[in-house]
Design a protein around this motif. Structure first.
Motif, PDB file in Angstrom:
ATOM      1  N   ARG A   1      38.414  53.936  32.591  1.00  0.00           N
ATOM      2  CA  ARG A   1      38.139  52.794  31.685  1.00  0.00           C
ATOM      3  C   ARG A   1      38.907  53.351  30.397  1.00  0.00           C
ATOM      4  O   ARG A   1      39.500  52.193  29.735  1.00  0.00           O
ATOM      5  CB  ARG A   1      36.830  53.010  31.479  1.00  0.00           C
ATOM      6  N   LYS A   2      39.253  54.444  30.152  1.00  0.00           N
ATOM      7  CA  LYS A   2      39.883  54.636  28.771  1.00  0.00           C
ATOM      8  C   LYS A   2      41.547  54.263  28.894  1.00  0.00           C
ATOM      9  O   LYS A   2      41.977  53.682  27.965  1.00  0.00           O
ATOM     10  CB  LYS A   2      39.707  56.157  28.301  1.00  0.00           C
TER      11      LYS A   2
ATOM     12  N   LYS B   1      45.589  47.950  27.256  1.00  0.00           N
ATOM     13  CA  LYS B   1      45.377  46.568  26.890  1.00  0.00           C
ATOM     14  C   LYS B   1      46.043  46.418  25.437  1.00  0.00           C
ATOM     15  O   LYS B   1      46.670  45.581  24.962  1.00  0.00           O
ATOM     16  CB  LYS B   1      43.855  46.212  27.161  1.00  0.00           C
ATOM     17  N   VAL B   2      45.376  47.504  24.667  1.00  0.00           N
ATOM     18  CA  VAL B   2      45.842  47.618  23.290  1.00  0.00           C
ATOM     19  C   VAL B   2      47.316  47.681  23.020  1.00  0.00           C
ATOM     20  O   VAL B   2      47.874  47.000  22.334  1.00  0.00           O
ATOM     21  CB  VAL B   2      44.938  48.697  22.544  1.00  0.00           C
TER      22      VAL B   2
ATOM     23  N   GLU C   1      42.691  52.203  31.113  1.00  0.00           N
ATOM     24  CA  GLU C   1      42.775  50.533  30.819  1.00  0.00           C
ATOM     25  C   GLU C   1      42.498  50.015  29.569  1.00  0.00           C
ATOM     26  O   GLU C   1      43.540  49.165  29.241  1.00  0.00           O
ATOM     27  CB  GLU C   1      41.656  50.108  31.962  1.00  0.00           C
ATOM     28  N   GLU C   2      41.774  50.689  28.619  1.00  0.00           N
ATOM     29  CA  GLU C   2      41.529  49.936  27.312  1.00  0.00           C
ATOM     30  C   GLU C   2      42.983  50.474  26.587  1.00  0.00           C
ATOM     31  O   GLU C   2      43.550  49.471  25.810  1.00  0.00           O
ATOM     32  CB  GLU C   2      40.399  50.569  26.493  1.00  0.00           C
ATOM     33  N   TRP C   3      43.323  51.489  26.724  1.00  0.00           N
ATOM     34  CA  TRP C   3      44.852  52.071  25.937  1.00  0.00           C
ATOM     35  C   TRP C   3      45.894  51.112  26.320  1.00  0.00           C
ATOM     36  O   TRP C   3      46.370  50.663  25.604  1.00  0.00           O
ATOM     37  CB  TRP C   3      45.136  53.458  26.460  1.00  0.00           C
TER      38      TRP C   3
END
Length: 229
Positions: A113-114, A120-121, A116-118
């Protein structure tokens, strides 16, 4: 077709056209440099095809290493863009097939999850840079894309170099995908020896691949070459 556009009597063009349509390359690259585009397709027998387009001249290199140049125009540009689009879309389908070989997906863990978020940002920041470059005349879009099985390797790989970022997405034999991103901000390409991010994904592989696909689409949408519009 290229031969019909540039001359039915041209034997080189007819043969080149047959080579372009005969099979999907095992590995290919696309180099965007403002108003110039270069692409090389490598086949299993180690032969390759090259397409170099600039505003004034287009150079075609056939699998038997013969080269011809032609005057560039919009119709030829459109044809080359469609050929590259076809190869990229086929490569994306291959990447999806590799994920589907390992369908047992559960809820992503915290690390996935982390990561994936990295991603996207980071992608959002790059997309904003692409948007700015496409709207201001003194700026240009420069990017390189590599797709397929690299010579000397076994794993399928998609790589994107754009501005200071160097993304590499590798499809591993165990079903996972490995992402590494190098950031050469304020330095020449290859300066960074350690990735800003690296990690493996399994349960959210489709989302990671989708982020990658959308980013590559955005590169072409904002460039001089509207391969994906």
């Amino acid at each position: 077709m290229i031969s019909k556009l540039l001359g039915l009597g041209n034997k080189f063009l007819k043969k080149f056209e047959e080579q372009v349509d005969c099979e999907q390359p095992i590995y290919f690259s696309v180099d965007l440099d403002h108003k110039e585009l270069k692409t090389v397709w490598l086949f299993g027998d180690e032969s390759q095809i090259g397409l170099n387009y600039s505003e004034n001249k287009t150079i075609l290199t056939s699998r038997d290493k013969k080269t011809k140049s032609f005057k560039s125009d919009q119709k030829l540009k459109d044809l080359i863009e469609r050929q590259i689009q076809e190869k990229i879309l086929t490569s994306f389908e291959r990447a999806k097939e590799l994920i589907h070989l390992f369908p047992n997906i559960q809820n992503p863990d915290d690390g996935e999850r982390k990561g994936e978020e990295w991603l996207k940002v980071t992608n959002h920041v790059l997309k904003e840079s692409l948007k700015k470059a496409s709207s201001e005349e003194h700026l240009s879009i420069n990017a390189k894309i590599f797709m397929g099985v690299r010579p000397g390797h076994q794993d399928y790989n998609i790589r994107l170099q754009c501005y200071n970022l160097d993304y590499s997405l590798t499809f591993l034999e165990n079903g996972k995908i490995y992402l590494s991103v190098y950031d050469d901000k304020n330095f020449e390409r290859g300066h960074s020896k350690e990735p800003s991010y690296s990690g493996e994904f399994y349960n959210n592989r489709p989302l990671i691949l989708d982020e990658f696909i959308k980013l590559i689409f955005e590169v072409f949408k904002k460039s001089e070459f509207k391969i994906f519009d």
